[in-house]
Write an enzyme that holds these catalytic residues in place. Structure first.
Site, short mmCIF file in Angstrom:
data_model
loop_
_atom_site.label_atom_id
_atom_site.label_comp_id
_atom_site.label_asym_id
_atom_site.label_seq_id
_atom_site.Cartn_x
_atom_site.Cartn_y
_atom_site.Cartn_z
N ASP A 26 0.20 -0.64 0.28
CA ASP A 26 0.04 0.46 1.08
C ASP A 26 -1.48 0.88 1.37
OD1 ASP A 26 2.73 1.05 0.05
OD2 ASP A 26 1.91 1.72 -2.00
N HIS A 54 6.30 0.87 5.28
CA HIS A 54 4.99 0.74 6.39
C HIS A 54 5.00 2.01 7.10
CE1 HIS A 54 4.47 -3.90 5.57
NE2 HIS A 54 4.40 -3.06 4.74
N LYS A 159 17.95 -16.82 -5.84
CA LYS A 159 17.40 -17.92 -4.75
C LYS A 159 16.69 -18.97 -5.86
CE LYS A 159 13.67 -18.29 -1.54
NZ LYS A 159 12.88 -17.69 -0.39
P1 GDP Z 1 1.22 -0.11 4.41
O1 GDP Z 1 2.60 -0.09 3.30
O2 GDP Z 1 0.34 -0.94 4.00
O3 GDP Z 1 1.96 -0.18 5.65
O4 GDP Z 1 0.75 1.56 4.05
P2 GDP Z 1 1.68 2.70 3.83
O5 GDP Z 1 2.26 3.10 5.24
O6 GDP Z 1 2.52 2.61 2.77
O7 GDP Z 1 0.61 3.61 3.53
C1 GDP Z 1 -0.52 3.91 4.19
C2 GDP Z 1 -0.48 5.29 4.67
O8 GDP Z 1 -1.81 5.82 5.14
C3 GDP Z 1 0.60 5.89 5.44
O9 GDP Z 1 0.78 7.12 5.60
C4 GDP Z 1 -0.34 5.83 6.77
O10 GDP Z 1 0.05 6.58 8.16
C5 GDP Z 1 -1.68 6.22 6.31
N1 GDP Z 1 -2.99 5.62 6.78
C6 GDP Z 1 -3.15 4.45 7.42
N2 GDP Z 1 -4.30 4.29 7.77
C7 GDP Z 1 -5.10 5.31 7.83
C8 GDP Z 1 -6.32 6.11 7.84
O11 GDP Z 1 -7.31 5.22 8.18
N3 GDP Z 1 -6.52 7.21 7.51
C9 GDP Z 1 -5.69 8.01 6.99
N4 GDP Z 1 -5.95 9.46 6.70
N5 GDP Z 1 -4.16 7.63 6.74
C10 GDP Z 1 -4.21 6.11 7.12
P1 IMO Z 2 4.22 -2.20 0.89
O1 IMO Z 2 4.39 -3.50 1.86
C1 IMO Z 2 3.25 -0.92 -3.10
C2 IMO Z 2 5.50 -2.79 -6.46
C3 IMO Z 2 6.35 -1.83 -7.11
C4 IMO Z 2 6.24 -2.57 -8.37
C5 IMO Z 2 6.29 -3.87 -8.25
C6 IMO Z 2 7.38 -4.48 -8.14
O2 IMO Z 2 4.49 -0.77 1.18
O3 IMO Z 2 2.43 -2.22 0.55
P2 IMO Z 2 9.76 -4.98 -6.67
O4 IMO Z 2 10.55 -3.57 -6.29
O5 IMO Z 2 8.92 -5.48 -5.61
O6 IMO Z 2 10.23 -5.80 -7.62
O7 IMO Z 2 8.46 -4.04 -7.61
O8 IMO Z 2 5.78 -4.09 -6.85
N1 IMO Z 2 5.54 -2.91 -4.90
C7 IMO Z 2 4.85 -2.23 -3.96
N2 IMO Z 2 3.80 -1.31 -4.16
N3 IMO Z 2 3.42 -1.26 -1.75
C8 IMO Z 2 4.56 -2.26 -1.65
O9 IMO Z 2 4.59 -2.62 -0.39
C9 IMO Z 2 5.25 -2.66 -2.81
N4 IMO Z 2 6.22 -3.57 -2.86
C10 IMO Z 2 6.33 -3.68 -4.36
O10 IMO Z 2 5.94 -0.41 -7.00
O11 IMO Z 2 5.03 -1.99 -9.00
MG MG Z 3 3.51 0.93 1.82
#
Ligand code: GDP
Ligand code: IMO
Ligand code: MG
EC number: 6.3.4.4
Length: 439
Positions: A26, A54, A159
């Site tokens: 995230d 994402h 797998k």
């Molecule tokens: P990812 O899983 O790595 O793609 O990230 P996520 O989408 O799960 O979480 C990142 C969150 O932060 C999302 O809600 C984005 O819209 C937000 N975000 C990304 N970059 C920025 C930033 O630079 N500033 C702020 N305030 N929010 C951001």
């Molecule tokens: P993005 O791509 C944050 C974490 C889960 C759990 C562990 C195992 O959005 O960054 P799983 O369901 O994969 O077997 O869970 O991994 N986890 C993530 N945490 N962002 C993710 O993806 C995650 N994908 C898996 O919360 O702790």
């Molecule tokens: Mg994410």
């Protein structure tokens, strides 16, 4: 400099560009994937499944309507109408979720016809894998992983034990049905009989197979043709380094190779095909699910990060645990993934803090550990050494250049950069595409 210009830098090498989550997920990978995909021909996923979440905020269409997209299994690059999406062989695919996500995108006005491709070697995640994911968690009780319950671990287990079903198996109905029944029987033996309509599922997948057919490609041929035709390829990492099956905080990890190695094994490309490797890191740290987290904050600053940063999971809606930036984690992450540059995200979330801390070392019995430890008992008991930097206490969300950032903010960025020895090339100051400073 904003989005479009930011995109150009990753294109210079003529090789595959990769972006990877550098912490516990995230970090904002989707946003950078979207920004870079404006100048990409293919955006590929190589590992994980719909456990990823994402978020992209973009102004799209002729009227520039602000639209939020949540991607789980499909590549975020699809927001760019000229970019193809490719789901590689290392990804595990839950077919109903694939279609649900695709339908949701089309409803938002994103036409994906003819530009979404799925490798025939990718493994399938079935609903029974998701049931088993939940049962396994219950069995673990107090030491459960806190998975997303999307069936990711059980599908990768099928797998690895060589009993899984891959996309191409959908087109040999008898073989598919036999293997499927065996797989389900095996789960019944292990977890007891749970409610599951095996024959109904086999019939459902017969229909899915037809709908899926136009998307399927020989994954190896697809990616190598793209590379040899000099099409610009971006790999969008999912999950993150600290969730890597080998190098993360095992067993509190996901079940795939989320590190740079997973790019080669998940797409079938050699390391020499890769040019830039961009690490995406948040200006603080978050984690969803269980497992040790040395810089976690349970005080009001943690709550501040959580609330101002809207730290709720995109996939499960769970509250993300928050803490200070951990440079021990980041140093380890840099070693393994070899980032050629970094994207520091969500710097704006620290705007109002008087001071900002970063973890610079872990101590055990007063002695500094040489590296991020393998043993979680050691990790859970380390004493964290922090460096405290002055905050900037000002709104940076409208800054478009590095020079426009307040002095203390620039000093924070430069401190991190110097500590890690990797250039911070992009800085996120807000959620939208436009809120990205390119240095
Ligand atoms: P990812 O899983 O790595 O793609 O990230 P996520 O989408 O799960 O979480 C990142 C969150 O932060 C999302 O809600 C984005 O819209 C937000 N975000 C990304 N970059 C920025 C930033 O630079 N500033 C702020 N305030 N929010 C951001
Ligand atoms: P993005 O791509 C944050 C974490 C889960 C759990 C562990 C195992 O959005 O960054 P799983 O369901 O994969 O077997 O869970 O991994 N986890 C993530 N945490 N962002 C993710 O993806 C995650 N994908 C898996 O919360 O702790
Ligand atoms: Mg994410």
């Amino acid at each position: 400099m904003v989005a479009a210009a930011a995109a150009s830098a990753a294109l210079e090498t003529g090789k595959v560009s990769v972006l990877l989550g550098a912490q516990w997920g995230d970090e904002g990978k989707g946003k950078l994937a979207d920004v870079l995909s404006m100048n990409m021909d293919v955006c590929a996923r190589c590992a994980g499944g719909n456990n990823a979440g994402h978020t992209i905020v973009a102004h799209i269409g002729p009227d520039k309507v602000k639209t939020k997209f949540d991607f789980h299994l499909l590549p975020s690059g699809l927001v760019n109408p000229r970019c193809a999406g490719f789901i590689g062989s290392g990804v595990v695919v839950h077919v109903p979720s694939f279609f649900a996500e695709l339908d949701a995108l089309q409803k938002k006005g994103l036409n994906c016809d003819g530009r979404l491709f799925l490798s025939d070697r990718a493994h399938l995640v079935f609903d029974f894998h998701q049931v088993v994911d939940g049962l396994k968690e219950v069995e673990l009780g107090g030491s459960s992983i806190g998975t997303t319950k999307k069936g990711i671990g059980p599908a990768y287990s099928s797998k690895a034990s060589r009993s899984g079903l891959r996309v191409h198996h959908l087109y040999d109905q008898e073989l598919f049905a036999n293997k499927f029944r065996k797989l389900v029987e095996g789960r019944f033996k292990r977890y007891g009989h749970f409610e599951y309509d095996t024959e109904g599922e086999i019939a459902r997948y017969k229909a899915f197979a037809e709908r899926l057919r136009p998307f399927i490609v020989d994954g190896v041929t697809f990616i190598h043709t793209a590379i040899s035709q000099k099409r610009r390829v971006l790999v969008e990492g999912a999950n993150a380094l600290m969730l890597d099956l080998d190098f993360g905080t095992y067993p509190y990890v996901t079940s795939s190779s989320t590190s740079i190695g997973g790019v080669c094994t998940g797409l079938g490309i050699p390391p020499t095909a890769i040019g830039s490797i961009i690490g995406v890191m948040k200006a603080y740290t978050t984690r969803v699910g269980a497992g040790p987290f040395p810089t976690e904050l349970t005080d009001e600053i943690g709550v501040h990060m959580q609330e101002v940063g809207a730290e709720y999971g995109v996939t499960t809606g769970r509250r993300r645990r928050c803490g200070w930036l951990d440079l021990v984690v980041m140093k380890y992450s840099c070693l393994i993934n070899g980032y050629t540059s970094l994207n520091l995200t969500k710097l704006d979330i620290l705007d109002n803090l008087k001071e900002v801390k970063v973890a610079v070392a872990y101590l055990q019995n007063g002695k500094e550990l040489p590296c991020f430890p393998a043993d979680l008992d050691i990790l859970a008991n380390v004493e964290v050494k922090y460096e405290t930097l002055p905050g900037w206490q000002g709104d940076i969300s409208t800054a478009q250049t590095f020079e426009e950032l307040p002095e203390n903010c620039r000093a924070y960025v430069e401190y991190v950069e110097k500590f890690l020895g990797v250039r911070i090339e992009w800085i996120g100051v807000g959620p939208s595409r436009e809120s990205m400073i390119k240095r």
